[in-house]
Design a protein around this motif. Structure first.
Motif, short mmCIF file in Angstrom:
data_model
loop_
_atom_site.label_atom_id
_atom_site.label_comp_id
_atom_site.label_asym_id
_atom_site.label_seq_id
_atom_site.Cartn_x
_atom_site.Cartn_y
_atom_site.Cartn_z
N LEU A 97 0.84 -1.20 0.00
CA LEU A 97 0.00 0.00 0.00
C LEU A 97 0.88 1.25 0.00
CD1 LEU A 97 -2.84 1.27 0.24
CD2 LEU A 97 -2.55 1.14 2.72
N LEU A 98 1.90 1.26 0.85
CA LEU A 98 2.82 2.39 0.92
C LEU A 98 3.57 2.57 -0.40
CD1 LEU A 98 4.33 4.62 2.46
CD2 LEU A 98 5.88 2.84 3.29
N LEU A 99 4.04 1.47 -0.97
CA LEU A 99 4.79 1.56 -2.23
C LEU A 99 3.96 2.15 -3.35
CD1 LEU A 99 6.84 -1.76 -2.32
CD2 LEU A 99 7.59 0.51 -1.65
N GLY A 100 2.67 1.94 -3.31
CA GLY A 100 1.78 2.49 -4.32
C GLY A 100 1.70 4.01 -4.28
N ARG A 101 2.13 4.61 -3.18
CA ARG A 101 2.08 6.07 -3.02
C ARG A 101 3.44 6.74 -3.20
NH1 ARG A 101 -3.13 7.79 -1.42
NH2 ARG A 101 -4.33 5.88 -1.42
N LEU A 102 4.50 5.95 -3.36
CA LEU A 102 5.84 6.51 -3.49
C LEU A 102 6.25 6.59 -4.95
CD1 LEU A 102 7.65 4.48 -0.66
CD2 LEU A 102 6.65 6.78 -0.50
N ASP A 103 7.22 7.47 -5.26
CA ASP A 103 7.74 7.51 -6.61
C ASP A 103 8.79 6.40 -6.77
OD1 ASP A 103 10.39 8.47 -5.91
OD2 ASP A 103 9.61 10.50 -5.80
N GLU A 104 9.33 6.26 -7.97
CA GLU A 104 10.19 5.10 -8.26
C GLU A 104 11.45 5.06 -7.42
OE1 GLU A 104 12.65 6.06 -12.23
OE2 GLU A 104 10.49 6.23 -12.49
N GLN A 105 12.10 6.18 -7.19
CA GLN A 105 13.32 6.14 -6.39
C GLN A 105 13.00 5.92 -4.91
OE1 GLN A 105 15.68 9.65 -7.02
NE2 GLN A 105 14.20 11.03 -6.07
N GLN A 106 11.92 6.49 -4.41
CA GLN A 106 11.54 6.26 -3.02
C GLN A 106 11.18 4.80 -2.78
OE1 GLN A 106 8.38 9.09 -2.89
NE2 GLN A 106 9.66 10.73 -2.05
N ARG A 107 10.50 4.17 -3.76
CA ARG A 107 10.20 2.73 -3.66
C ARG A 107 11.49 1.93 -3.56
NH1 ARG A 107 6.01 3.84 -7.42
NH2 ARG A 107 7.39 3.44 -9.16
N ARG A 108 12.43 2.25 -4.44
CA ARG A 108 13.71 1.54 -4.48
C ARG A 108 14.44 1.67 -3.15
NH1 ARG A 108 15.39 3.90 -8.95
NH2 ARG A 108 16.65 5.49 -7.98
N TRP A 109 14.46 2.86 -2.57
CA TRP A 109 15.18 3.08 -1.32
C TRP A 109 14.48 2.41 -0.14
CZ3 TRP A 109 15.39 8.97 -2.51
CH2 TRP A 109 16.31 9.20 -3.54
N PHE A 110 13.16 2.50 -0.09
CA PHE A 110 12.42 1.89 1.01
C PHE A 110 12.59 0.37 1.00
CE2 PHE A 110 8.55 -0.18 2.56
CZ PHE A 110 8.63 0.18 3.88
N VAL A 111 12.44 -0.24 -0.17
CA VAL A 111 12.57 -1.70 -0.27
C VAL A 111 14.01 -2.11 0.02
CG1 VAL A 111 12.34 -3.68 -1.82
CG2 VAL A 111 10.60 -1.90 -1.81
N ALA A 112 14.99 -1.32 -0.41
CA ALA A 112 16.38 -1.62 -0.10
C ALA A 112 16.62 -1.55 1.40
CB ALA A 112 17.30 -0.64 -0.82
N HIS A 113 16.03 -0.57 2.07
CA HIS A 113 16.15 -0.45 3.53
C HIS A 113 15.56 -1.68 4.21
CE1 HIS A 113 15.92 1.12 7.57
NE2 HIS A 113 14.63 0.84 7.56
N GLU A 114 14.37 -2.09 3.78
CA GLU A 114 13.74 -3.27 4.36
C GLU A 114 14.56 -4.53 4.09
OE1 GLU A 114 10.79 -3.60 6.30
OE2 GLU A 114 11.30 -1.48 6.50
N SER A 115 15.16 -4.62 2.92
CA SER A 115 16.00 -5.75 2.57
C SER A 115 17.22 -5.82 3.48
CB SER A 115 16.44 -5.63 1.11
OG SER A 115 17.42 -6.58 0.81
N GLN A 116 17.83 -4.68 3.75
CA GLN A 116 18.98 -4.64 4.65
C GLN A 116 18.57 -5.02 6.06
OE1 GLN A 116 20.32 -0.60 3.84
NE2 GLN A 116 22.19 -1.42 2.93
N ARG A 117 17.38 -4.63 6.47
CA ARG A 117 16.88 -4.96 7.81
C ARG A 117 16.72 -6.46 7.95
NH1 ARG A 117 12.20 -5.83 10.09
NH2 ARG A 117 10.97 -5.41 8.24
#
Length: 106
Positions: free
Chosen positions: A31-51
């Motif tokens: 749901l959150l990713l649907g509201r972010l732009d492409e670079q914000q999606r990439r950074w958020f998912v990368a952050h979660e991946s690192q976590r």
């Protein structure tokens, strides 16, 4: 009001609806990713991946549908503290689709 379309998670837990807490978390992420732009999606998912740690790229790729290479790119950008990334636009200057006028040859 239009219904909000949320991507369906592709992980095994969500497909079998085993753990409602995991299903709810993955739904919130998408749901959150649907509201972010492409670079914000990439950074958020990368952050979660690192976590998550080892296997995080593959896991987040299943949850979000982003390619593992895109997630790795986001991790690389985060590790460089987003150095060189524009703050006022989504893409770097010169990126994106070329103007139509440049394609037409006379």
């Amino acid at each position: 009001m239009d219904a909000i379309l949320v991507r369906q998670c592709g992980c095994g837990a969500c497909q079998q609806a085993k753990d409602s807490a995991v299903v709810a978390e993955h739904r919130r992420i998408n749901l959150l990713l649907g509201r972010l732009d492409e670079q914000q999606r990439r950074w958020f998912v990368a952050h979660e991946s690192q976590r998550i740690g080892f296997g995080g790229d593959v896991r987040m790729s299943q949850v979000t549908g982003l390619n593992v290479d895109t997630i790795a790119r986001g991790r690389a950008e985060l590790s460089q503290n987003l150095e060189g990334r524009p703050t006022d636009r989504v893409r770097l200057p010169g990126a994106g689709r070329p103007a139509v006028e440049k394609k037409i040859r006379r």
